[in-house]
Write a protein that holds these residues in place. Structure first.
Motif, PDB file in Angstrom:
ATOM      1  N   LEU A 182      29.005  42.851  33.401  1.00  8.84           N
ATOM      2  CA  LEU A 182      29.504  42.175  33.975  1.00  8.84           C
ATOM      3  C   LEU A 182      31.469  43.114  33.922  1.00  8.84           C
ATOM      4  O   LEU A 182      31.794  42.034  34.883  1.00  8.84           O
ATOM      5  N   ARG A 183      31.357  42.985  32.676  1.00  9.49           N
ATOM      6  CA  ARG A 183      33.186  42.409  32.267  1.00  9.49           C
ATOM      7  C   ARG A 183      33.540  44.002  33.383  1.00  9.49           C
ATOM      8  O   ARG A 183      34.515  43.257  33.716  1.00  9.49           O
ATOM      9  N   SER A 184      32.635  44.803  33.560  1.00  2.00           N
ATOM     10  CA  SER A 184      33.816  45.820  34.368  1.00  2.00           C
ATOM     11  C   SER A 184      34.103  45.544  35.664  1.00  2.00           C
ATOM     12  O   SER A 184      34.637  45.798  35.917  1.00  2.00           O
ATOM     13  N   GLU A 185      32.449  44.732  36.297  1.00  8.17           N
ATOM     14  CA  GLU A 185      32.682  44.242  37.908  1.00  8.17           C
ATOM     15  C   GLU A 185      33.668  42.735  37.359  1.00  8.17           C
ATOM     16  O   GLU A 185      34.633  43.309  38.804  1.00  8.17           O
ATOM     17  N   ASN A 186      33.877  42.190  36.957  1.00  8.77           N
ATOM     18  CA  ASN A 186      35.344  41.561  36.535  1.00  8.77           C
ATOM     19  C   ASN A 186      36.715  42.223  36.728  1.00  8.77           C
ATOM     20  O   ASN A 186      37.525  41.611  36.912  1.00  8.77           O
ATOM     21  N   ASP A 187      36.469  43.514  35.604  1.00  7.19           N
ATOM     22  CA  ASP A 187      37.906  44.162  35.880  1.00  7.19           C
ATOM     23  C   ASP A 187      37.835  44.576  37.007  1.00  7.19           C
ATOM     24  O   ASP A 187      39.274  44.197  37.494  1.00  7.19           O
ATOM     25  N   TYR A 188      37.232  45.157  37.615  1.00  8.77           N
ATOM     26  CA  TYR A 188      36.993  45.842  39.358  1.00  8.77           C
ATOM     27  C   TYR A 188      38.396  44.491  39.866  1.00  8.77           C
ATOM     28  O   TYR A 188      38.361  44.842  40.797  1.00  8.77           O
ATOM     29  N   ARG A 189      37.108  43.568  40.015  1.00  5.37           N
ATOM     30  CA  ARG A 189      37.587  42.162  40.462  1.00  5.37           C
ATOM     31  C   ARG A 189      38.852  42.016  41.176  1.00  5.37           C
ATOM     32  O   ARG A 189      39.592  41.844  41.687  1.00  5.37           O
ATOM     33  N   ILE A 190      38.735  42.309  39.645  1.00  3.35           N
ATOM     34  CA  ILE A 190      40.860  41.054  39.028  1.00  3.35           C
ATOM     35  C   ILE A 190      42.051  42.443  39.904  1.00  3.35           C
ATOM     36  O   ILE A 190      43.309  42.549  40.057  1.00  3.35           O
ATOM     37  N   ASN A 191      41.512  43.646  39.218  1.00  3.50           N
ATOM     38  CA  ASN A 191      42.433  45.054  39.751  1.00  3.50           C
ATOM     39  C   ASN A 191      42.410  45.018  40.847  1.00  3.50           C
ATOM     40  O   ASN A 191      44.309  45.319  41.424  1.00  3.50           O
ATOM     41  N   LEU A 192      41.370  44.780  41.294  1.00  5.19           N
ATOM     42  CA  LEU A 192      42.001  45.378  43.301  1.00  5.19           C
ATOM     43  C   LEU A 192      42.511  43.855  44.147  1.00  5.19           C
ATOM     44  O   LEU A 192      43.507  44.414  44.610  1.00  5.19           O
ATOM     45  N   LYS A 193      42.782  42.527  43.133  1.00  9.16           N
ATOM     46  CA  LYS A 193      43.242  41.597  43.427  1.00  9.16           C
ATOM     47  C   LYS A 193      44.561  41.994  43.326  1.00  9.16           C
ATOM     48  O   LYS A 193      45.176  42.036  44.284  1.00  9.16           O
ATOM     49  N   ALA A 194      44.547  42.133  41.842  1.00  9.30           N
ATOM     50  CA  ALA A 194      46.016  42.671  41.703  1.00  9.30           C
ATOM     51  C   ALA A 194      46.736  43.348  42.625  1.00  9.30           C
ATOM     52  O   ALA A 194      47.792  43.012  42.710  1.00  9.30           O
ATOM     53  N   GLU A 195      46.410  44.452  43.067  1.00  9.57           N
ATOM     54  CA  GLU A 195      46.456  45.798  43.786  1.00  9.57           C
ATOM     55  C   GLU A 195      46.996  45.381  45.489  1.00  9.57           C
ATOM     56  O   GLU A 195      47.920  45.878  45.923  1.00  9.57           O
ATOM     57  N   VAL A 196      45.908  44.919  45.645  1.00 14.24           N
ATOM     58  CA  VAL A 196      46.259  44.291  47.333  1.00 14.24           C
ATOM     59  C   VAL A 196      47.605  43.355  47.611  1.00 14.24           C
ATOM     60  O   VAL A 196      47.800  43.181  48.166  1.00 14.24           O
ATOM     61  N   GLU A 197      47.217  42.827  46.141  1.00 15.42           N
ATOM     62  CA  GLU A 197      48.578  41.406  46.021  1.00 15.42           C
ATOM     63  C   GLU A 197      49.659  41.971  46.286  1.00 15.42           C
ATOM     64  O   GLU A 197      51.019  41.662  46.505  1.00 15.42           O
ATOM     65  N   ILE A 198      49.681  42.474  44.967  1.00  8.10           N
ATOM     66  CA  ILE A 198      51.106  43.419  45.210  1.00  8.10           C
ATOM     67  C   ILE A 198      51.509  44.374  46.305  1.00  8.10           C
ATOM     68  O   ILE A 198      52.934  44.147  46.027  1.00  8.10           O
ATOM     69  N   ARG A 199      50.662  45.400  46.924  1.00  8.44           N
ATOM     70  CA  ARG A 199      51.106  45.394  48.263  1.00  8.44           C
ATOM     71  C   ARG A 199      51.685  44.838  49.245  1.00  8.44           C
ATOM     72  O   ARG A 199      52.789  44.527  49.806  1.00  8.44           O
ATOM     73  N   ARG A 200      50.999  43.807  49.502  1.00  5.59           N
ATOM     74  CA  ARG A 200      51.318  42.981  50.153  1.00  5.59           C
ATOM     75  C   ARG A 200      52.675  42.119  49.501  1.00  5.59           C
ATOM     76  O   ARG A 200      53.831  41.930  50.416  1.00  5.59           O
TER      77      ARG A 200
END
Length: 240
Positions: A182-200
């Motif tokens: 569950l922690r890994s999934e939460n970290d993955y969601r946060i990292n993916l959203k941060a990556e997308v937001e940074i690209r935007r």
């Protein structure tokens, strides 16, 4: 296409007449989103306005294609991030709360027993019981020891404790693995959203820099034209 009334403008994608507060100028649309609109809406007007719904939908499609290109087929976590981006919400969850909601009474009891069995309190207490047991049955404190050497009853008790303790530890480890997942999934969601937001953000900055450069270029041309006109007027005055 709907006719625009007073204070309204027409969206260049859907053709609806909407208030100006619900529209954005096409100039603010980044290159990647503009390419998505060109592909999905080939007849949209490039020099008009675009409504917030169409702009959000085009951005969502662009982000989805970007994630699909980088990660392949979209997973459940990827779709959760996309849904969060579309709703402008957060993806962070507390793994402890999610994990605790899934536990029943047996799981909580097993965790408590496994936690106690792995503590110094249990180790020292159990060592004291063993020393006391062996001491009582080794020395002639009683005329008839209840468990004489080689302590068969003690071996039986130790075997029973080990037989019960091993499954408890394994169940606790399995639940710890679930919590780590569950922690890994939460970290993955946060990292993916941060990556997308940074690209935007990078795309927006590049787009705004291009807009500013075009604006400065037009200003420079206008200034050059004014200077030429002033020089031409000055030359005519001298000749006169």
């Amino acid at each position: 296409m709907t006719d625009a009334g007073a204070g309204e403008r027409v969206c260049g994608v859907c053709g609806r007449a909407l208030p100006a507060s619900m529209l954005r100028p096409v100039a603010v649309v980044s290159g990647a989103v503009r390419a998505t609109l060109d592909r999905d809406e080939p007849e949209w007007a490039h020099t008009s306005w675009i409504c917030s719904d169409d702009l959000r939908r085009a951005r969502q499609t662009t982000i989805e294609e970007m994630i699909r290109e980088d990660h392949g087929e979209l997973t459940v976590l990827d779709r959760a991030v996309l849904k969060s981006l579309a709703a402008s919400g957060t993806v962070t969850v507390n793994p402890e709360e999610v994990y605790d909601k899934r536990l029943d009474f047996g799981d909580r009891l097993a965790d408590r027993l496994a936690g106690f069995a792995g503590s110094w309190t249990f180790l020292l207490s159990f060592a004291g019981v063993l020393v006391l047991w062996i001491g009582v049955n080794s020395f002639a404190l009683f005329s008839a020891p209840f468990d004489p050497y080689p302590f068969i009853l003690l071996n039986l008790i130790l075997s029973c404790v080990a037989a019960v303790q091993a499954p408890l530890i394994m169940m606790s480890q399995r639940r710890q693995e679930e919590k780590d997942r569950l922690r890994s999934e939460n970290d993955y969601r946060i990292n993916l959203k941060a990556e997308v937001e940074i690209r935007r953000l990078h795309e927006k900055m590049d787009h705004h820099l291009l807009m500013q450069w075009d604006h400065l270029t037009r200003l420079g041309k206008a200034q050059d034209e004014i200077v030429r006109q002033l020089r031409a007027g000055s030359g005519a005055d001298r000749k006169g």
